[in-house]
Design a protein around this motif. Structure first.
Motif, PDB file in Angstrom:
ATOM      1  N   LEU A  98      22.282 -40.583  53.411  1.00  0.00           N
ATOM      2  CA  LEU A  98      21.915 -40.316  54.628  1.00  0.00           C
ATOM      3  C   LEU A  98      22.770 -40.550  55.824  1.00  0.00           C
ATOM      4  O   LEU A  98      22.809 -39.569  56.718  1.00  0.00           O
ATOM      5  N   ARG A 157      25.274 -37.801  55.686  1.00  0.00           N
ATOM      6  CA  ARG A 157      24.739 -36.183  56.103  1.00  0.00           C
ATOM      7  C   ARG A 157      24.744 -36.423  57.420  1.00  0.00           C
ATOM      8  O   ARG A 157      25.319 -35.110  58.313  1.00  0.00           O
ATOM      9  N   SER A 167      27.020 -33.680  59.428  1.00  0.00           N
ATOM     10  CA  SER A 167      26.532 -32.613  60.538  1.00  0.00           C
ATOM     11  C   SER A 167      26.975 -32.437  61.646  1.00  0.00           C
ATOM     12  O   SER A 167      27.061 -31.648  62.258  1.00  0.00           O
ATOM     13  N   ARG A 180      21.855 -38.461  63.879  1.00  0.00           N
ATOM     14  CA  ARG A 180      20.540 -39.226  63.666  1.00  0.00           C
ATOM     15  C   ARG A 180      19.489 -38.445  62.806  1.00  0.00           C
ATOM     16  O   ARG A 180      18.606 -39.070  62.106  1.00  0.00           O
ATOM     17  N   ILE A 181      19.674 -37.260  62.780  1.00  0.00           N
ATOM     18  CA  ILE A 181      18.064 -36.530  62.251  1.00  0.00           C
ATOM     19  C   ILE A 181      18.294 -36.932  60.796  1.00  0.00           C
ATOM     20  O   ILE A 181      16.919 -36.904  60.416  1.00  0.00           O
ATOM     21  N   PRO A 182      19.080 -36.831  60.204  1.00  0.00           N
ATOM     22  CA  PRO A 182      18.918 -37.452  58.524  1.00  0.00           C
ATOM     23  C   PRO A 182      18.219 -38.722  58.200  1.00  0.00           C
ATOM     24  O   PRO A 182      17.474 -38.875  57.481  1.00  0.00           O
ATOM     25  N   TRP A 227      16.371 -40.514  60.953  1.00  0.00           N
ATOM     26  CA  TRP A 227      15.119 -40.435  61.626  1.00  0.00           C
ATOM     27  C   TRP A 227      13.909 -39.732  60.715  1.00  0.00           C
ATOM     28  O   TRP A 227      13.047 -40.258  60.621  1.00  0.00           O
ATOM     29  N   ASN A 228      14.472 -38.796  60.082  1.00  0.00           N
ATOM     30  CA  ASN A 228      13.275 -38.199  58.891  1.00  0.00           C
ATOM     31  C   ASN A 228      13.020 -39.053  57.788  1.00  0.00           C
ATOM     32  O   ASN A 228      11.965 -38.649  57.206  1.00  0.00           O
ATOM     33  N   ALA A 229      13.969 -40.058  57.578  1.00  0.00           N
ATOM     34  CA  ALA A 229      13.662 -41.135  56.699  1.00  0.00           C
ATOM     35  C   ALA A 229      13.227 -42.380  57.132  1.00  0.00           C
ATOM     36  O   ALA A 229      12.906 -43.387  56.538  1.00  0.00           O
ATOM     37  N   GLY A 230      12.868 -42.248  58.579  1.00  0.00           N
ATOM     38  CA  GLY A 230      12.121 -43.357  59.357  1.00  0.00           C
ATOM     39  C   GLY A 230      13.322 -44.612  59.679  1.00  0.00           C
ATOM     40  O   GLY A 230      12.699 -45.747  59.688  1.00  0.00           O
ATOM     41  N   ASP A 282      16.907 -45.639  62.009  1.00  0.00           N
ATOM     42  CA  ASP A 282      17.810 -45.335  63.199  1.00  0.00           C
ATOM     43  C   ASP A 282      19.126 -46.576  62.920  1.00  0.00           C
ATOM     44  O   ASP A 282      18.793 -47.493  62.329  1.00  0.00           O
TER      45      ASP A 282
END
Length: 590
Positions: free
Chosen positions: A424, A427, A431, A451-453, A455-458, A460
């Motif tokens: 993650l 990624r 990105s 950060r999106i990958p 954040w999507n996994a909870g 940071d």
């Protein structure tokens, strides 16, 4: 004296002078991020060794404010000192100003050494506290009165930075600065930032660990330029070259009197980089702006960019040798975190134009890496084992460029959680690297992409995604950055910035992957305008053993394969034997 005894000695000084609170920042007289030991007053009074933080001592309480990079480190180092850790930016944690408002009575006296506090910070402090009617004492270096064995100020020899590396002569740089001054209507310009002075004069030194700087001030005017510096640092060759550029050498301690004696004209000054003491010495009209030199040096010229590309080959070769060594040796020998860092340093020293490290290496095994700015010591360090993760965040100063790289390495079997977290982070890094962006974009516009990958996994990380990097200068360089914190600085062609997302899980592991990238022009479209892109500069494999390839998209796999193909092509001519065999395996397509 122990920390508690030092604090009590300071309080005795405060009582004598009627001071209610004493502020001790991390900076020196030049607002430097990293400071020489002579200026390490906050470290002396608290024991906290991180590069960022502010201590507040009152007659009844002690506090240290620092950011998310140092929460775990500060928690450990402040243990049993009686100093409260205030985790900046966290819910319910008061700011320094709010703490002073709640703690001090109206009309209390707040003091600090005005030479080490910026004018901008002092203004903010006064404005925030104005309702309390506090008085301010800005000439008291109380730490000096209790630091009996305080180190002397540094006195390293100044060296000249050749134009073949810098790309522009000091005469050209000074002329460009003076041209900007005229546009702003300024007759004089005072510079306190050490990297700004080093850049415009093409000089370097060793006054600050890992930062090739010399402690000095500079005043530029159309008629003459004045460098305020300890005369012992200047040999006759350096003096001759500087005098050719119309630069007069002045005693370092004479800057205050010199500024006071300028009676006519307008002084250009940056309130962020200059102390309130410098401000108080100026008697003529003041014009404020970001340092001209800060804007100029952030945009690397074509010669500098090409030199950095060359440096990355040398640095990448050292990294591959190091990774090959550590993955093999950890299986049969005991390697401590300091052993590993020392080994990498010795390999870098073998490269041409090596000058120093660019910062003390962060060499962290296992749970230690969950502290983003962990620092191993002889008393507190881990021994590497053939399992889990090892993180190495390091860099070097070369005459032809500055490097900063982080690699997280699998030393053996990994858990599913470890591989998922690593992938993650990767990624996010990929990105951001692949993202093209419209000219005018700032780093704060782009930060979320990395950060999106996560954040999507909870998850940071509590630091910025990227910082500017100097050219044979500070490894952290403004004014641009990639961060959630708002930033109005446009990303310009030639800017160099890091790309380093991460994941940090206390008592488990820390993962960070960092490449340096350069901003370049991409394409100009009919319906969008000028687009920009990132050119990856760093050349070093990303550990394939740590990746869950099923979590990568097709585009991410293509990027990784193309990157590794380039790494192999650039580095393989300089490797042989087992190290070359390792590079072949480490850059296989996925």
């Amino acid at each position: 004296m122990c920390i508690k005894e030092r604090i009590e000695e300071l309080r005795n000084q405060m009582r004598e002078k009627g001071i209610g609170a004493y502020i001790i920042p991390s900076s020196d007289s030049h607002q430097s991020e990293y400071v020489a030991e002579h200026y390490a007053t906050r470290k002396f009074i608290t024991g906290f060794t991180g590069s960022a933080g502010t201590a507040i001592i009152t007659l009844g309480e002690c506090g240290l404010w620092t950011d998310g990079r140092y929460f775990l480190q500060a928690q450990d180092e402040l243990k049993d000192t009686g100093i409260t850790l205030f985790r900046m930016g966290q819910p319910g944690v008061p700011t320094i100003e709010l703490f002073l408002i709640k703690t001090l009575k109206d009309e209390a006296k707040v003091a600090f050494d005005g030479k080490v506090v910026s004018e901008k910070y002092f203004r903010k402090l006064k404005k925030t506290l104005e309702n309390k009617k506090f008085s301010f004492e800005v000439s008291e270096d109380l730490i000096d009165k209790i630091w009996s064995n305080r180190p002397e100020g540094p006195c390293s020899q100044v060296i000249l930075h050749d134009v073949i590396y810098a790309g522009k002569s000091r005469e050209t740089k000074l002329a460009e600065v003076i041209s900007e001054m005229k546009i702003m209507g300024a007759s004089h310009y005072v510079i306190s930032g050490l990297d700004d002075i080093a850049w415009v004069l093409n000089i370097r030194g060793r006054d600050i660990l890992c930062n090739p700087l010399t402690i000095s001030y500079l005043v530029i005017s159309e008629k003459k330029n004045y460098l305020f510096i300890d005369n012992r640092k200047i040999n006759y060759l350096v003096r001759d070259e500087l005098e050719k550029a119309n630069i007069e050498i002045m005693p370092y301690d004479s800057i205050g009197a010199f500024l006071e004696n300028i009676k006519v004209g307008t002084m250009l000054i940056d309130p962020v980089k200059n102390s309130t003491w410098i401000y108080n010495a100026i008697k003529i009209k003041i014009e404020e702006c970001m340092d001209i030199t800060t804007r100029f040096k952030a945009i690397k010229n074509d010669i500098e960019i090409q030199n950095i590309r060359n440096v990355m080959v040398r640095d990448g070769v050292a990294m591959v040798k190091f990774i090959s060594w550590i993955k093999k040796t950890v299986k049969t020998c005991n390697i401590t975190e300091i052993d590993a860092a020392d080994k990498l340093c010795s390999l870098r020293k073998e490269g041409d134009n090596f000058y120093d490290l660019s910062f003390p290496s962060i060499s962290a095994y296992g749970a230690n890496a969950s502290m983003p700015h962990y620092a191993a010591s002889k008393k507190h360090q881990a021994t590497l084992k053939p399992k889990s993760f090892y993180l190495i965040d390091s860099g070097a100063q070369y005459l032809d460029g500055t490097t900063d790289i982080t690699r997280t390495l699998a030393l053996g079997d990994l858990t599913l959680e470890e591989k998922t977290d690593f992938t993650l982070v990767l990624r996010g890094m990929i990105s951001l690297t692949m993202q093209r962006f419209l000219y005018g974009t700032t780093g704060s516009n782009l930060d979320i992409i990395a950060r999106i990958p996560l954040w999507n996994a909870g998850m940071d990380y509590k630091h910025g995604t990227g910082h500017g990097v100097g050219f044979f200068l500070n490894v952290h360089e403004g004014p641009h950055r990639i961060s959630i914190i708002p930033n109005t600085i446009k990303l310009e062609k030639g800017m160099v910035v890091s790309n380093e997302p991460g994941v940090y899980k206390e008592d488990k592991h820390g993962i960070r992957i960092e490449n340096l990238v350069a901003v370049q022009k991409h394409e100009k479209t009919k319906y969008g305008g000028q687009f920009m892109k990132f050119e990856t500069l760093t050349l070093c494999p990303i550990d394939l053993e740590a990746i869950d390839i099923y979590l990568l998209t097709k585009d991410e796999k293509n990027w990784l394969n193309n990157y590794h193909k380039t790494v192999f092509e650039k580095l393989s001519p300089y490797l042989q034997g087992k190290e070359l065999e390792y590079l072949k395996r480490a850059t296989l397509a996925v």
